[in-house]
Design an enzyme around this catalytic site. Sequence first.
Site, PDB file in Angstrom:
ATOM      1  N   GLY A  28       0.653  -1.176   0.468  1.00 29.62           N
ATOM      2  CA  GLY A  28      -0.191   0.058   0.130  1.00 29.62           C
ATOM      3  C   GLY A  28       0.549   1.080   0.295  1.00 29.62           C
ATOM      4  O   GLY A  28       1.903   0.974   0.125  1.00 29.62           O
ATOM      5  N   TYR A  29       0.327   2.484  -0.014  1.00 29.36           N
ATOM      6  CA  TYR A  29       1.312   3.234  -0.385  1.00 29.36           C
ATOM      7  C   TYR A  29       0.971   4.641   0.526  1.00 29.36           C
ATOM      8  O   TYR A  29      -0.580   4.996   0.947  1.00 29.36           O
ATOM      9  CB  TYR A  29       0.783   4.109  -2.215  1.00 29.36           C
ATOM     10  CG  TYR A  29       1.414   3.686  -2.233  1.00 29.36           C
ATOM     11  CD1 TYR A  29       3.079   3.446  -2.898  1.00 29.36           C
ATOM     12  CD2 TYR A  29       0.650   1.947  -3.639  1.00 29.36           C
ATOM     13  CE1 TYR A  29       3.324   3.304  -4.467  1.00 29.36           C
ATOM     14  CE2 TYR A  29       1.156   1.292  -4.392  1.00 29.36           C
ATOM     15  CZ  TYR A  29       2.579   1.694  -4.808  1.00 29.36           C
ATOM     16  OH  TYR A  29       3.261   0.863  -5.015  1.00 29.36           O
ATOM     17  N   LEU A  30       1.527   5.050   1.529  1.00 30.88           N
ATOM     18  CA  LEU A  30       0.914   6.134   2.508  1.00 30.88           C
ATOM     19  C   LEU A  30       1.128   7.630   2.110  1.00 30.88           C
ATOM     20  O   LEU A  30       0.862   8.628   2.513  1.00 30.88           O
ATOM     21  CB  LEU A  30       2.431   5.813   3.801  1.00 30.88           C
ATOM     22  CG  LEU A  30       2.531   5.306   4.374  1.00 30.88           C
ATOM     23  CD1 LEU A  30       3.793   4.599   5.294  1.00 30.88           C
ATOM     24  CD2 LEU A  30       1.362   5.055   5.380  1.00 30.88           C
TER      25      LEU A  30
END
Length: 156
Positions: A28-30
């Site tokens: 996932g991407y912060l």
Amino acid sequence: MIEIERKFLVTSDTYKKEAFSQKRIKQGYLSSVPERTVRVRTKGDKAFITIKGASNETGMSRFEWEKEIPVDEANKLLLLCEKGVIDKTRFEVKIGNHIYEIDEFYGENKGLVVAEIELHSEDETFEKPNWLGKEVTNDNRYYNSNLSINPFTNWR
């Protein structure tokens, strides 16, 4: 560190017979802004946090920093990520002096299979296996950070 890689679509699943490694990946991407992506990834029994800078004009090179982190911490960080966690299996295939990483996607990106090869320079030559299709290195749609926002199944 500068990462130099090229990305291709895959035309058949014959790479699976050639693979020496296969691992499930969730990431996932912060942050998924093009200038800097911050990714959290679990890969098999390991986990990593990665920061990538913007790509150069060719789309082949960009800054990359990565650090291994505990899996339990990565799982907690995945809960904080932007919408659209990527789920895929990565197959690794050695061809000549290089290793291709072939990602078979699931969920909202089901049907997409992409191969990447890391190079030492942008003009380095490499063997192209028969399952390697169209090059998509400079097509931003195929960046994982973009696939999390605009998944492959929405393209049709």
